[in-house]
Design a protein around this motif. Structure first.
Motif, short mmCIF file in Angstrom:
data_model
loop_
_atom_site.label_atom_id
_atom_site.label_comp_id
_atom_site.label_asym_id
_atom_site.label_seq_id
_atom_site.Cartn_x
_atom_site.Cartn_y
_atom_site.Cartn_z
N VAL A 32 1.00 -1.17 -0.10
CA VAL A 32 0.10 0.01 0.15
C VAL A 32 1.01 1.12 -0.18
O VAL A 32 1.67 1.34 0.92
CB VAL A 32 -0.88 0.01 1.35
CG1 VAL A 32 -1.63 1.29 1.51
CG2 VAL A 32 -1.81 -1.07 1.04
N GLY A 33 0.55 2.08 -1.17
CA GLY A 33 1.63 3.21 -1.21
C GLY A 33 0.93 4.20 -2.09
O GLY A 33 -0.09 4.42 -2.39
N LEU A 34 1.92 5.26 -2.77
CA LEU A 34 1.59 6.04 -3.52
C LEU A 34 0.71 5.55 -4.77
O LEU A 34 -0.04 6.12 -5.30
CB LEU A 34 2.80 6.66 -4.01
CG LEU A 34 3.56 7.74 -3.32
CD1 LEU A 34 4.87 8.04 -3.75
CD2 LEU A 34 2.74 8.90 -2.79
N GLY A 35 1.14 4.24 -4.88
CA GLY A 35 0.33 3.42 -6.16
C GLY A 35 -1.21 3.37 -5.76
O GLY A 35 -2.08 3.52 -6.80
N SER A 81 10.35 -0.89 2.37
CA SER A 81 10.52 -2.04 1.51
C SER A 81 11.68 -2.04 0.32
O SER A 81 12.10 -2.94 0.12
CB SER A 81 9.19 -2.58 1.22
OG SER A 81 8.74 -2.09 0.10
N LEU A 82 11.29 -0.95 -0.24
CA LEU A 82 12.26 -0.86 -1.45
C LEU A 82 13.52 -0.69 -1.21
O LEU A 82 14.48 -1.39 -1.71
CB LEU A 82 11.84 0.47 -2.47
CG LEU A 82 10.42 0.45 -3.01
CD1 LEU A 82 9.98 1.92 -3.38
CD2 LEU A 82 10.60 -0.43 -4.09
N LEU A 83 13.86 0.15 0.11
CA LEU A 83 15.27 0.13 0.47
C LEU A 83 16.01 -1.21 0.72
O LEU A 83 16.83 -1.68 0.73
CB LEU A 83 15.51 1.37 1.48
CG LEU A 83 16.74 1.50 1.90
CD1 LEU A 83 17.82 1.94 0.63
CD2 LEU A 83 16.92 2.72 3.04
#
Ligand code: PFF
Length: 473
Positions: A24-27, A340-342
């Motif tokens: 869940v994010g900007l998406g 999570s990306l980092l």
């Protein structure tokens, strides 16, 4: 050489919160309503849900199981499953591609999250009254005309001091959390931020239902107008489903590595997919009633959230307070995703360079920050640089849009395609089946989706992304 200790989630709930936080994010809050608005609402939503169930969900399960089997970063976990299955280690390429995708996504994700942070500041300034004039957050939206409010975003894009400071703050927070580790950093952030996120989401949606045009929003989102369907809408829906569920970008494989052995993966993957899609749809139900009631255009595109919504908030009761909460909500969603990306890249760096987590987090995060600076500057003084200008699909795009397009059109679909072919055709059947916790008809269906439906569908995104002229419209 530093001993690398095996880290892990302290419970299944912790994993679910962290994985939902990653997804869940900007998406969900920015891109999904933008695309649904641009592509006619209901028909897009329907195709989107089909993509989630038939393609996204099996891929979420496949990625988490690769991680859980490997118990390390995405690249080395993929390599382990390849060697456990006696097939070429070359298959591990999808892990490497996913890690590169995570690196590149975070470069522009942090810049966009910086815009969100700026709007948090603007609405705080608004809520607490005009700050001293000259302060970039002052000038309260409440005192601006309908023409002036959208100009705030245009002005932001020319103001490198604010763009870069917001990007710096956001990356700093992300790095500081990842550097603290899986349990003390990532898990803790998710267990605080996600519940607050859900409460804000529900409250603002209820507010919108009372003061906005809720019925109109329901009709818009759930009444499919099939005349709006085209190959490009299907293509957009599938691409968005993959991005939104964080598929193809190493994050889910990495988080899967920290999942305890006894956790049943299929229901867990189901919850992640369900929560991610639920949030996207609720975000639509939160935003559209407000947009409709202010008589604004739902097809405004990427500026819907940043330009249209502030205009709408201005004319609504307690608008500056709700506006502040709204941007805080997006900010929290963006932060748990950026973590999570980092982490996807940091887990790999720790293993590859045998270094401490802190060094990996600050080193990798620092590099991402620098590329992010180029993304931010491409909004103004570097707007003329076309880094892949020789390639027709990127001929006109600035650095930020080129990175976004390169990841979305190429890296994510290639990683997802290789993953699904690997799991569907190459990996040891017994090993995979045991990890899924599925049996009977459900297992057969999962295998069918993984071996046939996903490879074909994902190949289509890839082909149409690369050769848009082939798309019949
Ligand atoms: N799923 C995130 C969103 O919807 O904003 C973006 C994302 C996060 C993509 C993590 C990929 C990833 F690994």
């Amino acid at each position: 050489m530093v001993a690398v200790k095996q880290e892990g989630w302290s419970s299944r709930t912790a994993f679910i919160l962290a994985a939902v936080g990653a997804a869940v994010g900007l998406g969900n809050i920015w891109r999904f309503p933008t695309l649904a608005g641009e592509n006619g609402g209901g028909a897009f939503v329907l195709i989107y849900i089909a993509c989630v169930v038939l393609i996204g969900l099996p891929l979420v399960l496949s990625e988490v199981l690769i991680g859980r089997n490997g118990r390390t970063d995405a690249y080395h976990s993929a390599k382990k499953l390849a060697s456990d299955s006696n097939v070429s280690k070359g298959w591990a390429a999808f892990g490497g591609i996913g890690i590169s995708a995570a690196f590149l996504i975070l470069t522009f994700y942090s810049v966009v999250a910086g815009w969100v942070l700026y709007y948090v500041g603007v609405f705080i300034g608004d809520f607490f009254g005009n700050l001293t004039s000259g302060n970039p957050f002052a000038g309260a939206l409440l005192n601006e005309t309908k023409e002036e409010i959208p100009q705030r975003m245009d002005n932001l894009f020319t103001n490198n001091t604010i763009l870069l400071s917001m990007h710096t703050i956001f990356m700093f927070l992300t790095i500081a959390i990842v550097a603290r580790g899986v349990t003390d950093g990532i898990e803790k952030a998710a267990t605080y931020l996600m519940p607050i996120f859900f409460v804000l989401l529900v409250c603002i949606t209820i507010y919108g239902a009372f003061v906005g045009e809720f019925a109109k929003a329901i009709t818009f989102l759930f009444t499919p107008d099939f005349s709006k369907l085209s190959a490009s809408v299907v293509n957009e829906a599938l691409g968005q489903a993959l991005f939104s569920m964080s598929v193809g970008s190493a994050a889910l494989i990495t988080y899967g590595a920290y999942v305890p052995k006894e956790t049943k993966l299929a229901p867990t993957a189901g919850m992640i997919a369900f929560a991610d899609t639920g949030v996207a749809i609720i975000a639509g139900l939160m935003i559209f009633p407000i947009v409709f009631s202010a008589g604004l255009d739902v097809a405004a595109g990427p500026t819907l959230v940043f330009k249209s919504l502030p205009i709408a908030f201005q004319s609504m009761p307690a608008g500056s307070f709700i506006g502040m909460l709204f941007f805080v909500l997006i900010f929290f969603a963006a932060l748990t995703s950026s973590i999570s990306l980092l982490e996807a890249v940091v887990a790999w760096a720790i293993k590859k360079f045998q270094c401490s987590r802190a060094i990996a987090a600050w080193g990798v995060g620092g590099l991402i920050f620098l590329v992010g600076v180029a993304c931010a500057l491409s909004l103004n003084i570097w707007s003329e640089y076309k880094i892949l200008g020789f390639w027709n699909i990127f001929a006109e795009t600035n650095i930020m849009d080129t990175i976004d397009g390169f990841v979305g059109k190429i890296l994510l679909p290639v990683a997802a395609l290789l993953t699904t072919i690997f799991i569907g055709w190459k990996a040891d059947k017994k090993l995979v089946d045991d990890q899924t916790s599925l049996s009977g008809g459900k297992l057969v269906f999962y295998r069918f989706l993984t071996a046939w439906v996903s490879p074909i569908a994902v190949s289509l995104i890839l082909i149409f992304g690369l050769f848009p002229d082939l798309l019949p419209n």
